[in-house]
Design an enzyme around this catalytic site. Sequence first.
Site, short mmCIF file in Angstrom:
data_model
loop_
_atom_site.label_atom_id
_atom_site.label_comp_id
_atom_site.label_asym_id
_atom_site.label_seq_id
_atom_site.Cartn_x
_atom_site.Cartn_y
_atom_site.Cartn_z
N SER A 119 5.58 5.43 -3.58
CA SER A 119 6.14 4.40 -2.70
C SER A 119 7.57 4.73 -2.25
O SER A 119 8.32 5.37 -2.98
CB SER A 119 6.14 3.07 -3.45
OG SER A 119 6.93 2.12 -2.77
N TYR A 142 7.77 2.83 3.99
CA TYR A 142 8.09 1.56 4.61
C TYR A 142 9.09 1.91 5.70
O TYR A 142 10.22 2.31 5.39
CB TYR A 142 8.75 0.60 3.62
CG TYR A 142 7.79 -0.15 2.72
CD1 TYR A 142 6.68 -0.80 3.25
CD2 TYR A 142 8.02 -0.25 1.35
CE1 TYR A 142 5.81 -1.51 2.43
CE2 TYR A 142 7.15 -0.95 0.53
CZ TYR A 142 6.05 -1.58 1.08
OH TYR A 142 5.21 -2.29 0.27
N THR A 168 2.73 2.06 5.69
CA THR A 168 2.28 0.70 5.36
C THR A 168 2.75 -0.26 6.45
O THR A 168 3.94 -0.33 6.76
CB THR A 168 2.80 0.29 3.97
OG1 THR A 168 2.27 1.22 3.03
CG2 THR A 168 2.36 -1.12 3.60
N LYS A 233 -1.90 2.14 6.47
CA LYS A 233 -2.34 1.27 5.37
C LYS A 233 -1.97 -0.18 5.62
O LYS A 233 -0.83 -0.49 5.97
CB LYS A 233 -1.68 1.73 4.06
CG LYS A 233 -1.90 0.79 2.88
CD LYS A 233 -1.33 1.36 1.60
CE LYS A 233 -1.60 0.46 0.41
NZ LYS A 233 -0.72 -0.70 0.33
N HIS A 257 -2.85 -5.53 0.66
CA HIS A 257 -1.71 -5.40 -0.24
C HIS A 257 -1.97 -6.10 -1.58
O HIS A 257 -1.08 -6.67 -2.20
CB HIS A 257 -0.46 -5.98 0.43
CG HIS A 257 0.82 -5.20 0.20
ND1 HIS A 257 1.34 -4.35 1.14
CD2 HIS A 257 1.68 -5.15 -0.86
CE1 HIS A 257 2.46 -3.82 0.68
NE2 HIS A 257 2.70 -4.29 -0.54
#
Length: 358
Positions: A119, A142, A168, A233, A257
């Site tokens: 992440s 992100y 994402t 995603k 999520h």
Amino acid sequence: YTGGYKAGTEVKSLQLNDLIEIEQMAAQVIPKGGFGYISGGAGDEWTLRANRTSFDTRQIIPRVLTGKSMPDMHTTILGVPLASPIMVPPIGSHGLAHITAEAGTAKGAAAAGTLMACSTVSTLTLEQVAAASTGPKWFQLYMLQDVGYSRELLHRAKAAGYKAIVLTVDTTATGNREADARNNFKFPLQFGNLDIRGSGGDIHQLNSAFAMKMDPKIIEFIIKETGLPVIVKGIESPIDAKIAIAAGASAIQVSNHGGRQLDGSPATFTVLPAVAKAVNGRVPVIFDSGIRRGQDVFKAIASGADVVGLGRPVIYGLALGGWMGVQSVFEQINRELSMVMQLAGAQTVEDIKHTQLA
Ligand code: FNR
């Protein structure tokens, strides 16, 4: 760690019956605020529950006179070989669960023969996570309001050897995770990749660094910057799947999520067939949210997924047993999937894709 937060420290294999009871086991090890953050969903947690109950709407017909034995679970996703069609999706802040943080998860995933996505909001830096194991890895972005810094992260990820970028797209606002508000949860540790002060901050402060809108140009930007495959995603709509593919996406990840964003959105298993139909085999479909059993993996693949992500149970395994706990979690679900394939007469992952559910 700030505020006396104590994450798991043990490194050991786990005796597991299933990946449902592991949640309560992990609650004994992870401090209350961290456990609420990991286990919780948004709002009434309707979507969180529906991610589980939706699997009850379809059944697997036993095929018992096939002469088949010893199922083979090996598969590949975007050129990465996997021991089974189950991977680790991007999850922030593994340090909440265990002192080894993402390094432990990376080692456990590699030991299980699978792929891990790191992440943006990992505890360790993306370079530390890359160096923690030789297993294959993807980097999840992100998109930040700071485009220059997003570009820098992408270039660092490519340089560190990440094989694909997971973009994402379902976090342009933060879901109302009420457990965090009730627990007055603040991140007790820094974020390796972000120069915002994670320590002492809450989820809203963290997410305020993220882009507040998403469009196909961001997908094109990442492809142009990295030349790596981009997995989009957080898709639940066939329309969004088509938009993402038109912008050059190499895979679609059907996800809500883990019920943490839009409460009242459908269970991912409910929308999977429609999204898979829109994708129409042009790119692989990755599926997550609610996978806990071999049966769930089988049903998802029979409904159009190529590979699934296993979220919270991996983090619980990490909390309870470090990298060995992560390995135990994969052994458990792989054992179940193998049993289900045998009883359903599926020799290979390809066979599952051609299975009709009842
Ligand atoms: C997540 N998820 C997530 N997704 C993402 O793209 N970037 C992230 O940083 C995070 N962080 C994160 C933290 C925690 C604690 C959880 C539980 C989840 C979502 C994750 O990738 C995945 O979609 C869900 O975890 C899948 O649902 P299950 O398997 O947990 O039900």
